[in-house]
Design a protein around this motif. Sequence first.
Motif, mmCIF file in Angstrom:
data_model
loop_
_atom_site.group_PDB
_atom_site.id
_atom_site.type_symbol
_atom_site.label_atom_id
_atom_site.label_comp_id
_atom_site.label_asym_id
_atom_site.label_seq_id
_atom_site.Cartn_x
_atom_site.Cartn_y
_atom_site.Cartn_z
ATOM 1 N N SER A 45 -2.984 3.802 -10.147
ATOM 2 C CA SER A 45 -2.318 3.683 -8.856
ATOM 3 C C SER A 45 -2.118 5.068 -8.264
ATOM 4 O O SER A 45 -1.906 6.041 -9.004
ATOM 5 N N GLY A 47 -0.298 8.085 -7.027
ATOM 6 C CA GLY A 47 1.004 8.586 -7.466
ATOM 7 C C GLY A 47 1.103 8.724 -8.977
ATOM 8 O O GLY A 47 2.024 9.366 -9.478
ATOM 9 N N CYS A 86 3.191 5.780 -11.816
ATOM 10 C CA CYS A 86 4.077 5.989 -10.678
ATOM 11 C C CYS A 86 5.158 4.914 -10.717
ATOM 12 O O CYS A 86 4.884 3.793 -11.125
ATOM 13 N N VAL A 89 5.879 0.660 -6.521
ATOM 14 C CA VAL A 89 5.705 0.935 -5.096
ATOM 15 C C VAL A 89 6.317 -0.215 -4.297
ATOM 16 O O VAL A 89 6.112 -1.378 -4.601
ATOM 17 N N THR A 90 7.106 0.139 -3.300
ATOM 18 C CA THR A 90 7.712 -0.840 -2.410
ATOM 19 C C THR A 90 7.058 -0.701 -1.048
ATOM 20 O O THR A 90 6.919 0.410 -0.544
ATOM 21 N N THR A 91 6.644 -1.809 -0.484
ATOM 22 C CA THR A 91 6.118 -1.770 0.877
ATOM 23 C C THR A 91 7.247 -2.157 1.813
ATOM 24 O O THR A 91 7.896 -3.188 1.618
ATOM 25 N N HIS A 130 13.457 7.252 -1.549
ATOM 26 C CA HIS A 130 12.102 6.696 -1.532
ATOM 27 C C HIS A 130 11.115 7.820 -1.247
ATOM 28 O O HIS A 130 11.396 8.719 -0.464
ATOM 29 N N ILE A 133 4.266 7.327 0.138
ATOM 30 C CA ILE A 133 2.926 7.583 -0.399
ATOM 31 C C ILE A 133 1.834 7.091 0.557
ATOM 32 O O ILE A 133 0.721 7.579 0.492
ATOM 33 N N GLU A 134 2.172 6.156 1.441
ATOM 34 C CA GLU A 134 1.214 5.683 2.436
ATOM 35 C C GLU A 134 1.927 5.393 3.749
ATOM 36 O O GLU A 134 3.070 4.956 3.748
ATOM 37 N N SER A 139 -3.161 7.041 2.607
ATOM 38 C CA SER A 139 -2.433 7.851 1.636
ATOM 39 C C SER A 139 -1.952 9.138 2.294
ATOM 40 O O SER A 139 -2.689 9.784 3.028
#
Length: 159
Positions: A45, A47, A86, A89-91, A130, A133-134, A139
Amino acid sequence: LVLEKSKGEILGVVIVESGWGSILPTVILANMMNGGPAARSGKLSIGDQIMSINNTSLVGLPLATCQGIIKGLKNQVQVKMNIVSCPPVTTVLIKRPDLKYQLGFSVQNGIICSLMRGGIAERGGVRVGHRIIEINSQSVVATAHEKIVQALSNSVGEH
């Protein structure tokens, strides 16, 4: 983890230094080539920290040396990597109808350092601490602070 690839095929990764106040000075996976061995594996992933490749430690090595080690894998069919994943990851989806609405947070080195109470970012799920990362599926791991701010300030709609 072990990645399988064809002889002569590149690994398909972009790495950057782990300057994110990391405890271990090593490299971070910043991006993966679509359809490349790293992306195809589904095991990496963006990160992730890469600690070693084929039992060669990358800890403390200069970025150029690590890039050289990765380039030297071209003729291998198996690559053994030791990684530190990493954090999850939270969207978050921020609904910003117009540029006149402030996003309602400040960012430093890709990390949210303050948040406006009740702002559209907080309502979308953004929290202090937070790491971005994107932005809109692009990215920004190896992206300069100014470019991150610019990408955020020019975004309208749902992000």
